[in-house]
Design an enzyme around this catalytic site. Structure first.
Site, PDB file in Angstrom:
ATOM      1  N   ASP A  47     -30.550  27.583  16.062  1.00 21.91           N
ATOM      2  CA  ASP A  47     -31.042  26.296  15.599  1.00 21.91           C
ATOM      3  C   ASP A  47     -29.853  25.402  15.310  1.00 21.91           C
ATOM      4  OD1 ASP A  47     -33.812  26.481  15.679  1.00 21.91           O
ATOM      5  OD2 ASP A  47     -33.790  27.813  13.939  1.00 21.91           O
TER       6      ASP A  47
ATOM      7  N   ARG B 210     -36.025  -0.031   3.326  1.00 25.23           N
ATOM      8  CA  ARG B 210     -35.164   0.872   4.090  1.00 25.23           C
ATOM      9  C   ARG B 210     -33.693   0.474   3.975  1.00 25.23           C
ATOM     10  NH1 ARG B 210     -37.027   0.477   9.447  1.00 25.23           N
ATOM     11  NH2 ARG B 210     -35.721   2.239  10.033  1.00 25.23           N
TER      12      ARG B 210
ATOM     13  N   LYS C  28     -26.535  -1.631   2.419  1.00 23.51           N
ATOM     14  CA  LYS C  28     -26.379  -0.880   3.669  1.00 23.51           C
ATOM     15  C   LYS C  28     -27.748  -0.323   4.045  1.00 23.51           C
ATOM     16  CE  LYS C  28     -25.445   3.993   2.812  1.00 23.51           C
ATOM     17  NZ  LYS C  28     -25.766   4.268   1.418  1.00 23.51           N
TER      18      LYS C  28
ATOM     19  N   ASP D  12     -37.155  31.239  10.447  1.00 21.34           N
ATOM     20  CA  ASP D  12     -37.711  31.502   9.129  1.00 21.34           C
ATOM     21  C   ASP D  12     -39.166  31.085   8.997  1.00 21.34           C
ATOM     22  OD1 ASP D  12     -37.219  28.838   9.311  1.00 21.34           O
ATOM     23  OD2 ASP D  12     -35.827  28.732   7.615  1.00 21.34           O
TER      24      ASP D  12
END
EC number: 7.2.2.6
Lengths: 676, 567
Positions: free
Chosen positions: A305, A378, A392, A512
């Site tokens: 992964d 956002r 930012k 997992d």
């Protein structure tokens, strides 16, 4: 992670010494054919020595040879006992956590906590429901069906920081022997007493139920076959000698036989296997079977992964890209300020990068207000005392916030960042765009080198990621993996494993989540994270207690080392026989053909000392190699040809030469001590 | 010597030059592809299949294949035994030879069915022409074809992709005879006749010699049998003294041709192997290992024969090659070449007295046979014998690179190792245990001519020759004693089927496995490293098993010879 040594070495040795006597029981010896045969021969020479003593016909050499044959058996037992002893200490500490306790059993998962009845943990059965609260020991393996709690799993993992366990999702699995630190959980029991994870672990580290692995079985058969061949050789030697006009004392034939049969590898074989498993246990990996460990050595393809294995879990600031007319330092200052209240890893990475760039020249502006990130805007940032707004955020959010357009050069570079698989963040001061921050997946240090090593070993790495193909390709190139799977779904992963296997490759992966379970089961080596779901842990054949996906590489190495140790010591053992022939045969046949003294290459002083020296060498070499057997042969990730060349030189050629020197040295000592 | 050396180098060059195309031809043949001879022979082949009700495309499992081998060989054994027992009343018996004794008939039948061709009889006095032609010559073809078929089946087991089928024994056997053995034998027999080898159905002739006494000179259909005896690594001569007889091997040219025939098909099998498993380098590696072992042995024999006997040199105060027991028309070098080739290749024909070679040369001959006839070895048998060593070499080497050992992508696991070990036990059992019995039983020991180390060499040679299915005789060994005819017969059957059956089982087990893809982690089985590893495995395993016995035989003899020659 490291674990303090649980047993003092001195105690280990005395226990092992005691054990090696206990292991003289024929029932235990039978498990190791070569050593069993040695013991039978030793028993035979004991009878001969007794007969000689009774008849009063001296027999000093007979007694000494007999003694050394028994010592050979004891050394082999000692090696096994020592390997087992290292696991035993760990098993004892595990067993302490698995003791019987009182538990609160609930009639059903939905029942109120007050309805719990107190029962002994020994009465619990699969499927029953148990309540555990802060301070309670989790009695047995299970799956959380309600509640959320922090659990101390140090008994299993050695990691003292508590972990969160909660119903639903991928963190629902709990292990017997761990302790609830806060809150509560309702658990459905998934294992009967005696079959829990801890029980399996105890059995495994003790080596009690150690099953021989496939390659070990094959090797044992080969060693037994060699023993049989040497039986033919030695038994027929007496008629040949008699035909040649000489007679060989039975005790000398016995000595020749024991020195020829592969006692070295025979004596160390089980120790190698136990020590290999022990190395895995030390690395906090539990193998459900030895077969899985061996299979790990055979792996051709690793599915890894991306997140957590190849990259750090989060994107991090990599560079500042200032707009036209803006200095890099000014952009860095603004970015530093904008991230002051941002506690996410991304924000922290911006602060770190700016601090590195600015050194001591950090901005000293007075912050009047912090603007936290919200899903609507956002963006995040600060308002300064003078009313300056520093923000930012994602490109479109900042564009909307400032109403400005980036200059064409900056716009081009923003696009380049996105194309390369990174994420651009814009930084603005009031309505001016100062520049961009290049956020990217940071490859873990050393990963690239690891993959190069794996490639040298013949293992291909495939990165699995949910990213789009463009991003995935960029990261794959940077990390140096051989291949990648973008936008991977569990189904695609499973299919990929099947495809690789259809082409004759062995596949290893770790996972997992419950949706990983089919792939874990399909993979030849499936490493389940201990933090994972019970389904994943059931499907995998190894469990990593640290839940560290990079451990897969360690496991592959350990598997290979296990096989190499066996092969190397077998080669050494067989190569040793040449020298033993040159020591013993001239001694046996000197009476028949004095010309055969030419074969006494070592110039051993007398037939008796030659035979005794060979027997002594044969016994001592087992002890000398115990550390190697326990530690495993050194393994460097190089190509198979290079590895074979090295091991053939070291253990093949070494095995030919070393006994010539060793037997000669022992012969000199035997003569100096006047033992014959 | 330099001319002799040159002729040996020429021999090796021609051998390889012929074996490479033959290997290619055989690979095509066994894969069922079209070959040069297909247009001529396929009608015959098809007719034979129809006659036998065989579908050549129907693959057999290893069990079915092994059962076919056993059934075919058992029938051949029974037929040959009956023929030998009844030859007195059967036709084509101009010399009026009587029936063979039961123990000798058992020995001879076992010998020819197992491709050993150990001759405890003398052909010209104890066999009728019918027995020679219908019995021995037929088995020369059948036993050779059996070995070739088994080798092909084993190769298929390695090459196939998990289908679990080894091919069809009847088709493999038919093709081996029809396409390989018969055409080659025809060509070789004609050339031999051209060189003066006899080929007639008339009986012996009686001539009056120079001293005035009548002399009976045996003759018969020799050339046809000799061609297949060499090509099929059979080795059983038409005449008792085999290829030393001027009617069997009259000229240097016939000697060279026969020497070539001894190794031709075994060498070609290496190349056929490489092609059939789809990687010619694999075949080349086996060829290299076998070739190096052969050349090493040959060099020792050449040197020790050229050096001659130091004791004789001391007495006569001359130097020269060891010519005792050699035909002067061949000389020391060509006799040495034949000896090395015939013991390496499980052929067993001789053109000189092996008993009279220097002890060191005898040691090489013994080692060639004791390691199981794997230096090229018998047709087919040498290849599958060597593959047994490959299994063990790969097993140890595979462990040492940290993977489950594999050969050609097939994993070598407990089943393969146990079968290989089982096969390996047959050599020490047949050679060491049976030789030990010989020296224990007084009646058996009485058949041994010499005392001392040379006598032990004679015993070891006899049982190594039988168990290795070589069939050559050292000499100085009374093989016709019932004790030995029986024990030798058992040794030959053991050395043949105790290897064929485990090997077919290994092939069956491997055939069911899907091959794994090679990676940088699999060590290559075609490089020089593997060749060295294989050679060392052969030498060490063979050496460890037989060194003590050899020490009391040829080694003791050579050492005392050298010690005695010192002033």
């Amino acid at each position: 992670m490291s674990r303090p040594e649980t047993a003092a070495p001195r105690g280990l040795y005395t226990t092992a010494a005691r054990q090696s006597l206990a292991k003289l029981s024929p029932r235990l010896l039978l498990r190791n054919p070569v050593i069993f045969v040695t013991a039978v021969v030793a028993a035979l020479t004991t009878l001969l020595a007794c007969r000689d003593l009774a008849a009063g016909t001296g027999g000093g050499v007979t007694i000494q040879i007999t003694l050394w044959l028994w010592i050979t058996v004891l050394f082999a037992n000692f090696a096994e006992a020592l390997a087992e002893g290292r696991g035993k200490a760990r098993a004892d500490s595990l067993r302490a956590t698995g003791q019987e306790t009182r538990v609160k059993r609930l009639p059903s998962a939905e029942a109120p906590h007050a309805s719990a009845e107190a029962v002994s943990s020994a009465e619990l059965r699969k499927g029953q429901i148990v309540l555990v609260e802060a301070g309670d020991l989790i009695p047995i393996d299970g799956e959380a069906v309600a509640g959320v709690a922090s659990v101390n799993e140090s008994a299993i993992t050695g990691e003292s920081a508590p972990v969160i366990r909660e119903a639903g999702g991928d963190r629902s699995s709990v292990t017997g022997g761990t302790t609830v630190v806060s809150d509560w959980l309702v658990i459905r029991v998934t294992a009967d007493p005696g079959q829990s994870f801890i029980d399996r672990m105890i059995a495994l580290v003790e080596g009690a139920e150690r099953q021989k692995t496939p390659n070990e079985i094959a090797l044992s058969i080969l060693l037994t076959g060699l023993t049989l061949i040497f039986l033919f050789v030695v038994v027929t030697l007496e008629p040949f000698a008699r035909y040649s006009g000489t007679s060989i004392p039975v005790v000398f034939l016995a000595a020749l036989f024991v020195t020829l049969i592969p006692t070295t590898i025979g004596g160390l074989l089980s120790a190698i296997g136990i020590a290999g498993m022990d190395r895995l246990v030390k690395a906090n990996v539990i193998a459900k079977s030895g077969r899985a460990v061996e299979a790990a050595g055979d792996v051709d393809v690793l599915l890894l992964d991306k997140t957590g294995t190849i990259t750090f879990g989060n994107r991090m600031a990599d560079a500042f890209v200032p707009a036209q007319g803006v200095g890099e330092a000014r952009l860095a200052e603004a970015a530093w300020l904008a991230s002051q209240s941002d506690d996410t890893p991304e924000g922290k990475s911006v602060v770190a990068l700016a601090a590195r760039l600015l050194g001591d020249a950090l901005p000293r502006a007075e912050i009047s207000a912090h603007v936290a990130f919200s899903a609507q805007t956002r963006l995040s940032g600060v308002d300064l005392e003078q009313g300056t707004m520093i923000r930012k955020g994602a490109t479109d959010a900042i564009l909307r916030h400032t109403g400005a357009e980036p200059d064409p050069v900056l716009a081009g570079r923003i696009e380049a960042i996105a194309r390369s698989g990174g994420t651009p963040l814009l930084v603005s001061q009031d309505d001016r765009i100062l520049g961009a921050i290049h956020l990217k997946d940071i490859i873990k240090p050393g990963v690239r080198e690891r993959f190069a090593e794996l490639r040298a070993m013949g293992v291909r790495t495939v990165m699995i990621t949910g990213d789009n193909p463009l991003t995935a390709a960029a990261i794959a190139a940077e990390a140096g993996v051989d291949d990648f799977m973008a936008e991977a779904t569990p189904e695609a992963k499973l299919q990929r494993i099947r495809d690789e296997q259809a082409q004759g490759r062995l596949v290893a992966m770790c996972g997992d989540g419950s949706n990983d379970a089919p792939a874990l089961a399909q993979a030849d080596v499936g490493v389940a994270m201990n933090s994972g779901t019970p389904a994943a842990k059931e499907a995998g054949n190894l469990i990593d207690l640290d839940s560290d996906p990079t451990k897969l590489i360690e496991i592959v190495m350990t598997g290979k080392q296990l096989l190499i140790s066996r092969g190397a010591l077998t080669t050494f053992s067989i190569a040793n026989d040449a020298a033993k022939y040159f020591a013993i045969l001239p001694a046996l046949f000197l009476g028949a053909y004095p010309g055969l003294a030419a074969l006494n290459l070592m110039g051993l002083s007398s037939p008796e000392s030659a035979i005794l020296s060979a027997v002594i060498f044969n016994a001592l070499v087992i002890v000398a190699l115990i550390p190697l057997a326990l530690r495993g042969v050194r393994y460097a990730p190089v190509s198979a040809s290079a590895l074979l060349r090295r091991n053939l030189l070291l253990y093949g050629l070494g095995g030919l030469v070393v006994p010539f020197l060793g037997i000669k040295a022992i012969d000199m000592i035997v003569v100096a001590l006047a033992l014959v | 010597m330099s001319r002799e050396l040159l002729s040996i180098l020429l021999y090796l060059a021609v051998l390889v030059a012929l074996a490479v195309p033959l290997g290619r031809y055989m690979a095509r043949l066994y894969r069922g592809e079209r070959t040069l001879l297909t247009p001529v022979l396929s009608p015959v082949e098809g007719a034979l299949y129809r006659l036998g009700g065989i579908d050549p495309a129907e693959g057999q499992s290893w069990r079915a294949y092994a059962l076919s081998v056993l059934a075919f060989n058992a029938a051949g054994f029974a037929l040959l035994y009956a023929l030998l027992r009844l030859q007195g009343v059967l036709p084509l018996n101009p010399a009026g030879v009587a029936a063979m004794a039961p123990d000798l008939a058992f020995n001879t039948a076992a010998s020819f069915v197992t491709n050993t061709n150990w001759q405890a009889y003398s052909g010209e006095v104890q066999l009728s022409y019918l027995s020679q032609m219908m019995g021995l010559t037929v088995q020369n073809f059948a036993s050779a074809a059996t070995g070739m078929a088994v080798a092909v089946a084993v190769i298929r087991g390695l090459a196939c992709r998990g289908e679990g089928r080894l091919g069809n024994f009847w088709a493999d056997m038919t093709r081996s005879v029809l396409y390989v053995l018969l055409p080659l034998s025809l060509v070789v027999a004609l050339i031999l006749v051209g060189q003066g080898v006899v080929q007639t159905l008339s009986g012996a002739v009686t001539v009056t010699g120079l001293e005035g006494a009548d002399q009976v000179i045996a003759r018969g259909p020799a050339a046809s049998q000799i061609a297949i005896k060499q090509l099929g690594t059979n080795g059983g001569g038409f005449f008792g003294v085999n290829a030393a007889h001027p009617f069997e091997n009259p000229t240097v040219a016939s000697n060279m041709l026969q020497s070539l025939c001894i190794l031709l098909i075994p060498v070609a099998f290496c190349f056929a192997f490489g092609r059939m498993v789809g990687d010619r380098r694999q075949g080349l590696a086996l060829f290299a290992a076998m070739g190096l072992l052969f050349v090493a042995g040959l060099a020792v024999v050449l040197w020790s024969e050229a050096a001659g006997n130091p004791l004789i040199a001391q007495i006569t105060n001359t130097t020269g090659a060891n010519l005792e027991g050699k035909e002067m028309r061949f000389g020391a070098a060509l006799s040495a070449l034949w000896g090395a080739a015939t013991t390496a290749a499980s052929n067993g024909s001789v053109n000189a007295m092996h008993d009279s070679f220097m002890p060191l040369s005898g040691l090489v001959f013994l080692v060639n046979m004791m390691i199981g006839e794997v230096i090229f070895g018998g047709v087919g048998a040498g290849l599958y014998g060597m593959l047994l060593y490959v299994v063990l070499a790969v097993f140890l080497a595979g462990l040492m690179v940290g993977r489950t050992p594999e050969y050609l992508g097939k994993k070598i696991e407990a089943r393969e190792v146990s079968l290989a070990v089982l096969a390996f036990l047959s050599m020490p059992l047949g050679i060491l245990v049976f030789s030990a019995l010989t020296v224990i039983v007084p009646q058996a020991l009485a058949a041994v001519q010499e005392a001392g180390p040379h006598g032990l060499s004679e015993v070891l040679y006899a049982y190594a020759s039988a168990t290795g299915n070589n069939g050559s005789a050292f000499g100085g060994f009374g093989a016709s004693d019932p004790f030995h005819t029986t024990l030798q017969g058992i040794a030959m059957l053991l050395g043949r089927y105790a290897i064929i059956l485990p090997m077919l089982a290994i092939a069956g087990s491997l055939s069911a496995k899907a091959p794994a893809a090679p990676t940088a982690g699999t060590f290559p089985t075609h490089g020089p490293l593997f060749v060295v590893l294989l050679i060392v495995t052969v030498v060490i395993l063979g050496g460890l098993t037989f060194f003590p016995a050899l020490a009391l035989g040829p080694i003791a003899e050579q050492l005392s010879l050298v010690a005695g020659a010192r002033p």
